[in-house]
Design a protein around this motif. Structure first.
Motif, PDB file in Angstrom:
ATOM      1  N   ASP A  80      48.130  47.750  38.537  1.00  0.00           N
ATOM      2  CA  ASP A  80      48.320  46.316  37.271  1.00  0.00           C
ATOM      3  C   ASP A  80      48.470  45.298  37.984  1.00  0.00           C
ATOM      4  OD1 ASP A  80      47.129  45.060  34.697  1.00  0.00           O
ATOM      5  OD2 ASP A  80      49.394  44.647  33.931  1.00  0.00           O
ATOM      6  N   LYS A 109      46.384  43.011  38.875  1.00  0.00           N
ATOM      7  CA  LYS A 109      46.248  41.149  39.086  1.00  0.00           C
ATOM      8  C   LYS A 109      46.385  40.156  39.894  1.00  0.00           C
ATOM      9  CE  LYS A 109      48.305  41.903  33.923  1.00  0.00           C
ATOM     10  NZ  LYS A 109      49.404  41.825  33.224  1.00  0.00           N
ATOM     11  N   LYS A 160      42.588  39.002  41.295  1.00  0.00           N
ATOM     12  CA  LYS A 160      41.987  38.628  39.823  1.00  0.00           C
ATOM     13  C   LYS A 160      42.985  37.093  40.019  1.00  0.00           C
ATOM     14  CE  LYS A 160      42.391  37.843  34.820  1.00  0.00           C
ATOM     15  NZ  LYS A 160      43.302  37.835  33.846  1.00  0.00           N
ATOM     16  N   LYS A 161      43.910  37.657  40.433  1.00  0.00           N
ATOM     17  CA  LYS A 161      44.284  35.940  40.597  1.00  0.00           C
ATOM     18  C   LYS A 161      43.916  34.604  42.327  1.00  0.00           C
ATOM     19  CE  LYS A 161      47.329  32.663  38.738  1.00  0.00           C
ATOM     20  NZ  LYS A 161      47.003  32.061  37.010  1.00  0.00           N
ATOM     21  N   ASN A 165      41.844  43.575  32.265  1.00  0.00           N
ATOM     22  CA  ASN A 165      42.137  41.871  31.839  1.00  0.00           C
ATOM     23  C   ASN A 165      43.249  41.861  31.184  1.00  0.00           C
ATOM     24  OD1 ASN A 165      40.243  40.990  33.911  1.00  0.00           O
ATOM     25  ND2 ASN A 165      39.055  40.217  32.209  1.00  0.00           N
ATOM     26  N   GLY A 175      45.221  44.703  31.089  1.00  0.00           N
ATOM     27  CA  GLY A 175      46.663  45.854  31.127  1.00  0.00           C
ATOM     28  C   GLY A 175      47.064  46.432  30.979  1.00  0.00           C
TER      29      GLY A 175
END
Length: 282
Positions: A135, A139, A142-143, A200, A202
């Motif tokens: 996860d 993330k 994604k960031k 998204n 998590g």
């Protein structure tokens, strides 16, 4: 912008029902997820303040939809994703209505219609630590995708601009999108015990594939029959806790879209904007 939420909700429902008919005809699976499934269980429809709709599809069905959406979806529906639009800013798809116009955020300027979010369901690792590492990596990627699209100078030319500028040096959009997809598909859903229903969300969305996700099951939504999971209660409890108790007013989330028109095709809007710009330059 200010808008009446109810016409939007009913428009989203029409999109979903049309898509469900395609799923039934083509043998595809989908599941209501996140706040949409919560709304079905708590309100038998939309959460009163909810202005979007979320569904998820097993990865194999999601990929089939990418390949055949142009032949399967009735006008004016379109399926948009990075695989079929190189300018697309997200790592999951949307079923959008081309007879409408929606711009969600100025910094994420993607011109299309009102939409239903479609998330691919992938496998996930077993064990909490492996899931946490998986996860965290997701993330981070994604960031990075967010920073690729964010105006580096949104908050001035100081340190706040450094990360977006650095991201542009490290990644290209096609390369980063492909990297995110490889990470999401690292664990094959067909052979995994755990399903990541929506990356998204998590750890909250990582559930037992057979006991929680299972086969799509009918649930009532705004007087229609749509598809939920085998164990909606288990999924929603893991994701939201006491999901049957509405949140306090200060915890209510609404998108507040930047621009929306339910009666204007987004291509018409685009042409009008280009004409306005041309007139100003004359």
């Amino acid at each position: 912008m200010e808008y009446d939420i109810r016409p939007l909700q009913l428009h989203l429902l029409d999109i979903l029902i049309s898509f469900q008919q395609v799923c039934e005809k083509q043998g595809l699976k989908y599941y209501m997820v996140d706040g949409s499934l919560l709304g079905a269980m708590r309100h038998k429809g939309f959460i009163p303040w909810d202005d979007d709709m979320d569904i998820a599809m097993p990865r194999d069905d999601y990929e089939r939809l990418i390949q055949h959406s142009k032949e399967w979806l009735p006008d004016p529906l379109e399926f948009v994703c990075y695989e079929n639009d190189p300018k697309y800013p997200l790592h999951f798809g949307k079923i959008q209505d081309a007879s409408t116009t929606l711009i969600e955020r100025p910094h994420l300027y993607y011109l299309g219609g009102v939409y239903v979010d479609v998330f691919p369901i992938d496998g996930a690792p077993e064990g909490k630590w492996r899931q946490k590492i998986y996860d965290i990596h997701y993330k981070y990627l994604k960031k990075a995708l967010y920073f690729l699209f964010r105006d580096p100078y949104k908050h001035g030319h100081g340190p706040s601009s450094w990360i977006p500028l650095l991201t542009r040096k490290i990644y290209t959009l096609p390369g980063l999108q492909a990297k995110i997809k490889r990470h999401m598909m690292k664990h094959d859903l067909n052979t995994s015990r755990i399903a990541a229903v929506n990356h998204n969300d998590g750890l909250g969305s990582m559930v037992d594939k057979e006991e929680v996700l299972g086969e799509p099951t009918p649930v009532e939504f705004e007087g229609k029959t749509v598809w939920g999971m085998k164990n909606n209660h288990s999924y929603l409890t893991q994701l939201f806790g006491d999901y049957m108790t509405p949140p306090p007013p200060d915890k209510i989330h609404q998108h507040h879209f930047w621009y929306m028109d339910l009666n204007k095709p987004y291509r018409t809007f685009e042409q009008e904007e280009k004409q306005k710009k041309a007139n100003k330059e004359q």
